[in-house]
Design an enzyme around this catalytic site. Structure first.
Site, mmCIF file in Angstrom:
data_model
loop_
_atom_site.group_PDB
_atom_site.id
_atom_site.type_symbol
_atom_site.label_atom_id
_atom_site.label_comp_id
_atom_site.label_asym_id
_atom_site.label_seq_id
_atom_site.Cartn_x
_atom_site.Cartn_y
_atom_site.Cartn_z
ATOM 1 N N CYS A 121 0.832 -1.204 0.000
ATOM 2 C CA CYS A 121 0.000 0.000 0.000
ATOM 3 C C CYS A 121 0.867 1.254 0.000
ATOM 4 C CB CYS A 121 -0.992 -0.030 1.158
ATOM 5 S SG CYS A 121 -2.354 1.155 0.930
ATOM 6 N N HIS A 221 -3.695 -4.869 0.691
ATOM 7 C CA HIS A 221 -3.159 -5.225 2.007
ATOM 8 C C HIS A 221 -3.174 -6.741 2.203
ATOM 9 C CE1 HIS A 221 -2.588 -1.365 4.148
ATOM 10 N NE2 HIS A 221 -3.484 -0.916 3.275
ATOM 11 N N GLU A 223 -1.499 -8.504 4.159
ATOM 12 C CA GLU A 223 -1.377 -8.866 5.575
ATOM 13 C C GLU A 223 -2.732 -8.923 6.263
ATOM 14 O OE1 GLU A 223 -2.022 -4.534 6.028
ATOM 15 O OE2 GLU A 223 -1.061 -5.814 4.535
#
Length: 245
Positions: A121, A221, A223
């Site tokens: 990001c 994202h 994660e």
């Protein structure tokens, strides 16, 4: 270069934010969403958190990175527009000069040392700006919708498609993917990087430089989701890069 005993040591850049903790209110703290650490550990790495610092020059950053096998530039606040010679849009967040300076140096040093690097990001935007690129400061102005970040503080999900023939496509495939998203800015120009994934509205969602062992950035994202393939690929590249890379 760090000497690895099987588990690569991967640094993740972080935030300094006011935190409420017990009796302490608004205590400046080095923080990072733990999902980054969980994904890296699950992929077989040792994760270390890298705090930003205002006095970080490339010499200092190179000394820090020499202890590591790879790096993740994490998500976060907007890059200050002056870094790419732009006037701030009204939506742009307050500048974070400590993160901007530190992470721009991380991008520059890894470009020189070839240390494996994953940008997430904001990390993708830092990598583009460090290479002399520019950012689109508010994507909804162009696309006419807020699908990339519809609600404050909540990850949304949207489609991305990796570009056939890219390293990213080799990792994730070329089928349409649903990915966690939370961004209102995007990369517009990216010297030295090839486009690696797109959203259907024309927003660049990933870029890479295949001349490096691993130098990939994504606008979404990973994660925040369950798909660990990008982290698996980063860890594998760090192992291959190794102390003699």
């Amino acid at each position: 270069m760090a000497v690895s005993s099987g588990r690569p040591v991967i640094g993740v850049t972080s935030y300094v934010e006011p935190v409420v903790r017990g009796d302490w209110t608004d205590q400046a703290s080095t923080v990072l969403p733990h999902n980054y650490v969980e994904h890296l550990e699950r992929a077989g790495a040792i994760a270390v958190v890298l705090p930003p610092r205002l006095d970080a020059d490339e010499e200092l950053v190179e000394e820090v990175l020499s202890r590591l096998d790879g790096v993740v530039i994490a998500g976060g606040a907007d890059v200050e527009p002056s870094r790419y010679a732009a006037v701030p849009h009204e939506s742009v967040q307050a500048p974070r000069p400590d993160r901007d300076g530190f992470e721009m140096a991380v991008a520059a040093v890894t470009a020189r040392t070839r240390l494996p690097l994953l940008g997430i990001c904001r990390g993708m935007q830092v990598m583009a700006v460090a290479a002399g690129g520019t950012l689109e400061q508010h994507v909804p102005d162009r696309v006419g919708h807020t699908s990339h970040s519809p609600s404050p503080g909540v990850y949304a999900s949207h489609h991305v498609s990796a570009v056939d023939g890219t390293r990213l496509a080799a990792i994730l495939g070329t089928e349409v993917l649903d990915v966690p998203t939370y961004h209102h800015q995007a990369v517009t120009t990216h010297p030295g990087y090839a486009p690696a994934a797109w959203h259907e509205d024309g927003t660049l969602e990933a870029m890479e430089d295949a001349a490096y062992p691993f130098r990939i950035a994504v606008q979404w994202h990973p994660e925040a989701g369950d798909d660990g393939r990008l982290f698996d690929a980063l860890v594998a590249a760090c192992r291959d890069f190794g102390p003699m890379g």
